[in-house]
Structure formats: C-alpha cells, structure tokens
Scaffold this active site. Structure first.
Site, short mmCIF file in Angstrom:
data_model
loop_
_atom_site.label_atom_id
_atom_site.label_comp_id
_atom_site.label_asym_id
_atom_site.label_seq_id
_atom_site.Cartn_x
_atom_site.Cartn_y
_atom_site.Cartn_z
N GLU A 208 0.81 -1.23 0.00
CA GLU A 208 0.00 0.00 0.00
C GLU A 208 0.84 1.28 0.00
O GLU A 208 0.65 2.17 0.82
CB GLU A 208 -0.97 -0.02 1.18
N GLU B 89 -6.05 -10.79 -1.05
CA GLU B 89 -6.85 -10.57 0.16
C GLU B 89 -8.35 -10.56 -0.18
O GLU B 89 -9.10 -9.70 0.21
CB GLU B 89 -6.43 -9.27 0.84
O1 G3I Z 1 -3.04 -7.85 18.75
C1 G3I Z 1 -3.91 -6.89 19.36
C2 G3I Z 1 -4.45 -7.43 20.68
O2 G3I Z 1 -3.36 -7.60 21.59
C3 G3I Z 1 -5.48 -6.46 21.26
O3 G3I Z 1 -6.03 -7.01 22.44
C4 G3I Z 1 -6.59 -6.24 20.21
C5 G3I Z 1 -7.67 -5.31 20.69
O4 G3I Z 1 -7.17 -3.99 20.64
O5 G3I Z 1 -6.01 -5.69 19.01
C6 G3I Z 1 -5.10 -6.62 18.43
O6 G3I Z 1 -4.55 -6.04 17.28
C7 G3I Z 1 -5.50 -6.02 16.20
C8 G3I Z 1 -4.87 -6.81 15.03
O7 G3I Z 1 -5.71 -6.71 13.87
C9 G3I Z 1 -4.69 -8.29 15.38
O8 G3I Z 1 -5.94 -8.86 15.63
C10 G3I Z 1 -5.66 -4.56 15.78
O9 G3I Z 1 -6.35 -3.88 16.80
C11 G3I Z 1 -6.46 -4.49 14.49
O10 G3I Z 1 -6.49 -3.16 13.99
C12 G3I Z 1 -5.79 -5.36 13.43
O11 G3I Z 1 -6.61 -5.31 12.26
C13 G3I Z 1 -5.96 -5.87 11.10
C14 G3I Z 1 -5.78 -4.75 10.07
O12 G3I Z 1 -5.17 -5.31 8.89
C15 G3I Z 1 -4.90 -3.66 10.62
O13 G3I Z 1 -4.80 -2.66 9.61
C16 G3I Z 1 -6.87 -6.92 10.51
O14 G3I Z 1 -6.96 -8.03 11.41
C17 G3I Z 1 -6.31 -7.41 9.18
O15 G3I Z 1 -7.24 -8.28 8.51
C18 G3I Z 1 -6.05 -6.23 8.25
O16 G3I Z 1 -5.44 -6.71 7.10
C19 G3I Z 1 -5.02 -5.70 6.16
C20 G3I Z 1 -3.87 -6.27 5.39
O17 G3I Z 1 -2.83 -6.63 6.29
C21 G3I Z 1 -3.37 -5.28 4.35
N1 G3I Z 1 -4.46 -4.90 3.44
C22 G3I Z 1 -5.65 -4.38 4.14
C23 G3I Z 1 -6.16 -5.37 5.16
C24 G3I Z 1 -7.40 -4.84 5.84
O18 G3I Z 1 -7.08 -3.69 6.60
#
Ligand code: G3I
Length: 379
Positions: free
Chosen positions: A167, A272
């Site tokens: 990105e 994705e």
């Molecule tokens: O690991 C922490 C955990 O310790 C905490 O308790 C919890 C609650 O705050 O958060 C957890 O982290 C989360 C992480 O996913 C792991 O689950 C983050 O808050 C959350 O924002 C994060 O979201 C991910 C997102 O990328 C972040 O931008 C999504 O799961 C994931 O599917 C998404 O994937 C991205 C690709 O990598 C790149 N392309 C876009 C796609 C969608 O955003």
C-alpha cells in the site's frame, strides 16, 4: 476435476454438464461432501486463505479442518507484520510466525509472508529516534535492512514469496506520504526489494495494494514495476488485494488492471479476496442524514442475524463473476487468497465499525461453503 473456463449459471448447468459428459468430458462431478475447492481448481492457481493466530496456533480446529481440505496456501493475517514480529528495536516475537510456517510445512501448504514494509501496524520505534523525531535516511535504511534480513532470513527456503511493500501508491498514482517516503523518498521501495532478495535469493517478491482497479493507482503501480525491473531488481508478481463490495469495483476495470500488470511481465495474485455483503456507506450519501446513533448503527449493521436471501444470491453471483475472471486469466493469475477462513473471522466485521455482522468470505459462520463455492466444488 479441472474447472472449465467459466462456471455455467445454474439455469444452463444441466445442459452444460450433459454437453461436457456427452463429448467425453471430465470425470463426473464431485459432491459437495467429498470434493474440495483446491481439487476443483487444480493447477490453475493456488487457492489460499489468511490465518489468524487462533488458527495458526492450532486452537481453531474447525477452521483448520476447512483449511486443510479446501486450500493449498496460507498467509499470516497479522503475525508477520512489523508491529507484531518486531515490536521493539532488537526484540523479535517469532512464536506466532513460526507456528504458521510449521503448520504450512506440516500440511503441504504454500506459505506467503505478509508484509515486510507497511506504514500501518508499524511499531512506533521504527522510523523515529528516542526523542520521537524522524530518524535519518541512513538510520532508516539500516533498520529496514536489519528487519527484512532477520525476518526473511529466518524463513529462507520455507516461505515461497513475500509481500515486500504494501500500500505505497495512492489513487492518483503518486507515493503515499508515509515515514518511509518522507525520509527516503521513492528509494525505500527498491531498497526493500533489494534487501529481501539478498536475504532469500530464491523467494518470490511481490508488491501488494488495494483499490487496484483505480486507473491512477494502476498506472502508478505499472510505473513502479517497470522501474524495479529496469534496475534489475526481482519482482515476481503484483498483489491485487481484492477487497470488494457489492457495488465496487467495476469488474472490467479490475480486469484491465490485471492485464496492465501482467503486461509488465509479472504475475498477478489476488491476495486478500473478500466481498462485503453490506451496503457501502458514504458520508455524503448516508451517514450525514443519520442523526441518532441507533439509526447509524443499524445502517452500518443491517443484517445482524442473517443475510437476506436476495442479498445472498446477489453476493454469490458477484463472487462467481470474479472467480470466473480469475479462472479466465489463470495464465497470469498464480494465487487467489481469501482474507480469512469464515465470515466470523473477517476484518470486515470490525471495519468501518466494530461489531458489524458481515458475510464477506467463502465459508460461513458454520464453516460451510457458500453456494458459489459449492458450485465450484461440484462443477
Ligand atoms: O493484537 C492486538 C491485541 O493484543 C489487542 O487485544 C486487540 C484489541 O485492541 O487488538 C489486536 O490487534 C489487532 C490486530 O488486527 C490483530 O488482531 C488490531 O487492533 C487491528 O487493527 C488489526 O486489524 C488488522 C488490520 O489489517 C490492521 O490494519 C486486521 O486483522 C487485518 O485483517 C487487516 O489486514 C489488512 C492487510 O494486512 C493489508 N491490506 C488491508 C487489510 C485490511 O485492513
């Protein structure tokens, strides 16, 4: 059984099947109970899924049954991102990534690394000094090289390919203003590809982005690929994330981008793949008209219990259209990866608002294949 070029719409299915069998066609279809997605797709392209830590650690056994039966490729949804795998300078957390790679090797699943350089989920320390000020170009280059060399080097020969940069190009084709760009300019991308190749010369290297149907981004990514190739740097494929909606993108624009990337000489991956089944809410059209929270939440989460049949049918038909597009271009498409195993795992349940009920993936919350997936399996 090998897929023919498209899936015949149900109404024509019987004729199609008779036609195929009558001319000594393929073997009789598999039933939905015995066949699998990867068997039906055969060697047209890898069919993969993103795994969360509950799955890669082995705790989500129901999902893993689906993964082992239907998929032949996996990618880490989060555990290989720099904030997760390299949370502090000099401190790595490899347990979750190790578990995912071990799971892949134990089950003959091709593993993709996601992602080495991304401005999101970047640990706070990565691009700043102890006072919180941006580091120099030399320091950032050293940190990028150390991160990439350590992570890619650890899985050398075990991970088939890496999303090296994620990105970095915005809708008008220019570079996203991130700490990497602010400090190193455009150079951070060739450097990332160089460091990854030095760490594992046999690994495939990919550039990954979303909204790739957008003509501005399409042209920007084509320019980027050509620049990397002109400098003799390895790039094997462009990853089109494929986060779709019911009314975006236009499939012909998506196909135009697939062809534009392939024309540069690289392969195309759908990295994705998901499709939100919920209405696309835009601030101008919907949210500004909604005065109270209940109406707002209802508009963002219209189907909290189940998807209406009419929406499900449209969703399945549109997913089948895109699947047929990937099959049509399987000469250049080498992998299609869903961004999660079941609807319950999808990031779309938490974006743009937490606590939504979306229906974005290939398997439902009961771990059952969606209708279009059943058609692929039994086709
Ligand atoms: O690991 C922490 C955990 O310790 C905490 O308790 C919890 C609650 O705050 O958060 C957890 O982290 C989360 C992480 O996913 C792991 O689950 C983050 O808050 C959350 O924002 C994060 O979201 C991910 C997102 O990328 C972040 O931008 C999504 O799961 C994931 O599917 C998404 O994937 C991205 C690709 O990598 C790149 N392309 C876009 C796609 C969608 O955003």
């Amino acid at each position: 059984m090998k897929l023919r070029n498209t899936i015949i719409l149900p109404s024509l299915w019987v004729l199609g099947a008779v036609g195929v069998l009558a001319c000594g066609g393929v073997r009789p279809s598999a039933t939905a109970d015995e066949g699998s997605l990867k068997q039906a797709i055969g060697d047209r392209f890898l069919i993969g899924t993103a795994l969360n830590v509950r799955q890669s650690s082995g705790r989500d056994t129901a999902a893993l049954r689906v993964v082992k039966r239907h998929f032949n490729a996996i990618v880490a949804e989060n555990c290989m991102k720099s904030a997760e795998i390299h949370p502090e300078e000099g401190r790595y957390h490899f347990d979750d990534a190790d578990a995912l790679v071990n799971l892949g090797e134990a089950n003959g699943l091709t593993v993709t690394g996601h992602c080495l350089i991304w401005h999101s989920q970047l640990p706070r320390w990565f691009a700043v000094d102890k006072e919180g000020k941006p580091v120099s170009a030399e320091v950032l280059k050293a940190r990028m090289k150390e991160h990439i060399s350590t992570v890619v080097g650890r899985y050398k020969g075990r991970i088939k390919g890496w999303d090296v940069v994620n990105e970095a190009i915005v809708e008008d084709g220019s570079y996203r203003k991130t700490p990497f760009y602010d400090i190193l300019g455009e150079e951070f991308i060739p450097l990332a590809f160089q460091y990854a190749h030095e760490a594992d010369p046999d690994a495939e290297l990919y550039y990954n982005d979303y909204g790739m149907d957008n003509p501005g981004r399409r042209d920007g990514v084509v320019r980027l690929v050509k620049q990397l190739k002109e400098r003799g740097l390895r790039i094997d494929a462009v990853g089109m994330q494929g986060h779709l909606g019911m009314d975006y993108p236009d499939i012909h624009a998506f196909e135009t981008s697939m062809m534009a990337f392939a024309a540069t000489g690289v392969k195309v991956m759908i990295t994705e793949w998901d499709m939100s089944a919920l209405p696309t809410l835009t601030r101008s059209a919907n949210i500004s008209d909604i005065s109270d929270t209940a109406a707002f939440r209802q508009a963002l989460n219209p189907y909290p219990v189940a998807l209406p049949d009419s929406v499900s049918q449209r969703w399945n038909a549109r997913m089948k259209e895109f699947f047929n597009l990937f099959v049509k271009h399987s000469d250049v498409v080498t992998r299609v990866t869903a961004w999660g195993v079941t609807d319950g795992d999808s990031w779309k349940n938490n974006f743009p608002m937490p606590g939504r009920h979306d229906y974005a993936l290939l398997f439902d919350r009961a771990y059952q294949p969606k209708p279009f997936v059943k058609e692929i399996i039994t086709h």
